[in-house]
Design a protein around this motif. Structure first.
Motif, mmCIF file in Angstrom:
data_model
loop_
_atom_site.group_PDB
_atom_site.id
_atom_site.type_symbol
_atom_site.label_atom_id
_atom_site.label_comp_id
_atom_site.label_asym_id
_atom_site.label_seq_id
_atom_site.Cartn_x
_atom_site.Cartn_y
_atom_site.Cartn_z
ATOM 1 N N GLN A 37 -15.095 -32.212 30.686
ATOM 2 C CA GLN A 37 -14.614 -33.210 29.729
ATOM 3 C C GLN A 37 -13.122 -33.480 29.832
ATOM 4 O O GLN A 37 -12.717 -34.598 30.124
ATOM 5 C CB GLN A 37 -14.967 -32.773 28.291
ATOM 6 N N ILE A 38 -12.299 -32.487 29.582
ATOM 7 C CA ILE A 38 -10.850 -32.678 29.558
ATOM 8 C C ILE A 38 -10.201 -31.784 30.608
ATOM 9 O O ILE A 38 -10.427 -30.582 30.628
ATOM 10 C CB ILE A 38 -10.264 -32.353 28.163
ATOM 11 N N CYS A 39 -9.390 -32.390 31.457
ATOM 12 C CA CYS A 39 -8.669 -31.643 32.487
ATOM 13 C C CYS A 39 -7.176 -31.743 32.201
ATOM 14 O O CYS A 39 -6.648 -32.830 32.007
ATOM 15 C CB CYS A 39 -8.987 -32.199 33.870
ATOM 16 N N ILE A 40 -6.507 -30.602 32.164
ATOM 17 C CA ILE A 40 -5.071 -30.550 31.913
ATOM 18 C C ILE A 40 -4.398 -30.027 33.174
ATOM 19 O O ILE A 40 -4.584 -28.863 33.548
ATOM 20 C CB ILE A 40 -4.757 -29.640 30.707
ATOM 21 N N ASN A 41 -3.652 -30.896 33.834
ATOM 22 C CA ASN A 41 -2.969 -30.500 35.063
ATOM 23 C C ASN A 41 -1.754 -29.649 34.718
ATOM 24 O O ASN A 41 -0.990 -29.976 33.819
ATOM 25 C CB ASN A 41 -2.545 -31.736 35.858
ATOM 26 N N GLU A 42 -1.619 -28.529 35.428
ATOM 27 C CA GLU A 42 -0.455 -27.664 35.284
ATOM 28 C C GLU A 42 0.105 -27.405 36.665
ATOM 29 O O GLU A 42 -0.597 -27.578 37.663
ATOM 30 C CB GLU A 42 -0.857 -26.351 34.612
ATOM 31 N N GLU A 43 1.339 -26.998 36.731
ATOM 32 C CA GLU A 43 1.978 -26.772 38.030
ATOM 33 C C GLU A 43 1.228 -25.700 38.805
ATOM 34 O O GLU A 43 1.114 -24.553 38.374
ATOM 35 C CB GLU A 43 3.428 -26.359 37.837
ATOM 36 N N THR A 45 -1.953 -25.421 39.277
ATOM 37 C CA THR A 45 -3.320 -25.149 38.823
ATOM 38 C C THR A 45 -3.729 -26.216 37.800
ATOM 39 O O THR A 45 -3.110 -27.253 37.667
ATOM 40 C CB THR A 45 -3.419 -23.729 38.215
ATOM 41 N N HIS A 46 -4.771 -25.946 37.081
ATOM 42 C CA HIS A 46 -5.222 -26.812 35.989
ATOM 43 C C HIS A 46 -5.993 -25.956 35.006
ATOM 44 O O HIS A 46 -6.340 -24.812 35.303
ATOM 45 C CB HIS A 46 -6.118 -27.940 36.517
ATOM 46 N N LYS A 47 -6.258 -26.498 33.819
ATOM 47 C CA LYS A 47 -7.176 -25.832 32.901
ATOM 48 C C LYS A 47 -8.047 -26.878 32.249
ATOM 49 O O LYS A 47 -7.687 -28.054 32.158
ATOM 50 C CB LYS A 47 -6.458 -24.942 31.905
ATOM 51 N N CYS A 48 -9.202 -26.439 31.829
ATOM 52 C CA CYS A 48 -10.183 -27.335 31.216
ATOM 53 C C CYS A 48 -10.227 -27.118 29.713
ATOM 54 O O CYS A 48 -9.954 -26.024 29.217
ATOM 55 C CB CYS A 48 -11.568 -27.068 31.813
ATOM 56 N N ALA A 49 -10.597 -28.160 29.000
ATOM 57 C CA ALA A 49 -10.769 -28.101 27.549
ATOM 58 C C ALA A 49 -11.952 -28.982 27.184
ATOM 59 O O ALA A 49 -12.449 -29.748 28.006
ATOM 60 C CB ALA A 49 -9.512 -28.567 26.844
ATOM 61 N N CYS A 50 -12.387 -28.841 25.955
ATOM 62 C CA CYS A 50 -13.553 -29.604 25.482
ATOM 63 C C CYS A 50 -13.182 -30.436 24.259
ATOM 64 O O CYS A 50 -12.269 -30.096 23.509
ATOM 65 C CB CYS A 50 -14.687 -28.650 25.129
ATOM 66 N N GLN A 51 -13.936 -31.501 24.080
ATOM 67 C CA GLN A 51 -13.754 -32.351 22.904
ATOM 68 C C GLN A 51 -14.238 -31.595 21.673
ATOM 69 O O GLN A 51 -14.973 -30.610 21.773
ATOM 70 C CB GLN A 51 -14.537 -33.644 23.092
ATOM 71 N N GLY A 53 -16.209 -30.188 18.720
ATOM 72 C CA GLY A 53 -17.635 -29.948 18.591
ATOM 73 C C GLY A 53 -18.253 -29.288 19.810
ATOM 74 O O GLY A 53 -19.430 -28.940 19.789
ATOM 75 N N TYR A 54 -17.489 -29.127 20.869
ATOM 76 C CA TYR A 54 -17.972 -28.484 22.091
ATOM 77 C C TYR A 54 -17.124 -27.244 22.364
ATOM 78 O O TYR A 54 -15.989 -27.145 21.913
ATOM 79 C CB TYR A 54 -17.854 -29.436 23.289
ATOM 80 N N VAL A 55 -17.701 -26.311 23.097
ATOM 81 C CA VAL A 55 -16.956 -25.110 23.498
ATOM 82 C C VAL A 55 -16.994 -24.983 25.018
ATOM 83 O O VAL A 55 -17.961 -25.391 25.663
ATOM 84 C CB VAL A 55 -17.515 -23.824 22.844
ATOM 85 N N LEU A 56 -15.953 -24.411 25.552
ATOM 86 C CA LEU A 56 -15.847 -24.208 26.985
ATOM 87 C C LEU A 56 -16.772 -23.074 27.405
ATOM 88 O O LEU A 56 -16.765 -22.001 26.822
ATOM 89 C CB LEU A 56 -14.401 -23.885 27.358
ATOM 90 N N SER A 57 -17.585 -23.329 28.419
ATOM 91 C CA SER A 57 -18.519 -22.325 28.931
ATOM 92 C C SER A 57 -17.769 -21.238 29.693
ATOM 93 O O SER A 57 -16.593 -21.387 30.027
ATOM 94 C CB SER A 57 -19.539 -22.976 29.864
ATOM 95 N N LEU A 58 -18.464 -20.163 30.000
ATOM 96 C CA LEU A 58 -17.869 -19.051 30.732
ATOM 97 C C LEU A 58 -17.388 -19.440 32.126
ATOM 98 O O LEU A 58 -16.512 -18.784 32.687
ATOM 99 C CB LEU A 58 -18.847 -17.881 30.821
ATOM 100 N N ASP A 59 -17.948 -20.525 32.688
ATOM 101 C CA ASP A 59 -17.510 -20.948 34.020
ATOM 102 C C ASP A 59 -16.113 -21.571 34.001
ATOM 103 O O ASP A 59 -15.499 -21.819 35.031
ATOM 104 C CB ASP A 59 -18.504 -21.899 34.669
ATOM 105 N N ARG A 61 -15.187 -24.521 33.152
ATOM 106 C CA ARG A 61 -15.070 -25.958 33.447
ATOM 107 C C ARG A 61 -16.062 -26.820 32.682
ATOM 108 O O ARG A 61 -15.822 -27.976 32.434
ATOM 109 C CB ARG A 61 -15.185 -26.232 34.949
ATOM 110 N N SER A 62 -17.210 -26.296 32.304
ATOM 111 C CA SER A 62 -18.197 -27.122 31.598
ATOM 112 C C SER A 62 -18.187 -26.828 30.092
ATOM 113 O O SER A 62 -17.782 -25.765 29.662
ATOM 114 C CB SER A 62 -19.599 -26.926 32.189
ATOM 115 N N CYS A 63 -18.632 -27.811 29.334
ATOM 116 C CA CYS A 63 -18.648 -27.732 27.885
ATOM 117 C C CYS A 63 -20.078 -27.782 27.380
ATOM 118 O O CYS A 63 -20.935 -28.429 27.944
ATOM 119 C CB CYS A 63 -17.849 -28.892 27.292
ATOM 120 N N LYS A 64 -20.320 -27.077 26.270
ATOM 121 C CA LYS A 64 -21.644 -27.145 25.646
ATOM 122 C C LYS A 64 -21.523 -27.163 24.144
ATOM 123 O O LYS A 64 -20.511 -26.877 23.583
ATOM 124 C CB LYS A 64 -22.545 -26.009 26.109
#
Length: 64
Positions: A37-43, A45-51, A53-59, A61-64
């Motif tokens: 869902q949401i990708c945050i670019n960092e120097e 690397t990057h990190k993922c976030a969710c909108q 009502g959703y939570v970031l899965s253990l992987d 990168r995916s939200c559920k």
């Protein structure tokens, strides 16, 4: 002559250092998205976030 050589060497090292610091934005890869869902670019690397009502899965990168 020696000062000119030192100046050239320092400029080459500065240029090489600048090129090594150029960041790649992993979030822009359309063929293989880095995040569900949401990708945050960092120097470096990057990190993922969710909108809301959703939570970031253990992987990380995916939200559920």
């Amino acid at each position: 002559m020696i000062m000119n050589t030192i100046f050239i060497i320092l400029n080459v090292f500065t240029l090489l250092h600048w090129f090594s610091l150029t960041d790649v934005n992993e979030c822009l890869d359309q063929e293989m998205p880095a995040c569900d869902q949401i990708c945050i670019n960092e120097e470096g690397t990057h990190k993922c976030a969710c909108q809301a009502g959703y939570v970031l899965s253990l992987d990380g990168r995916s939200c559920k």
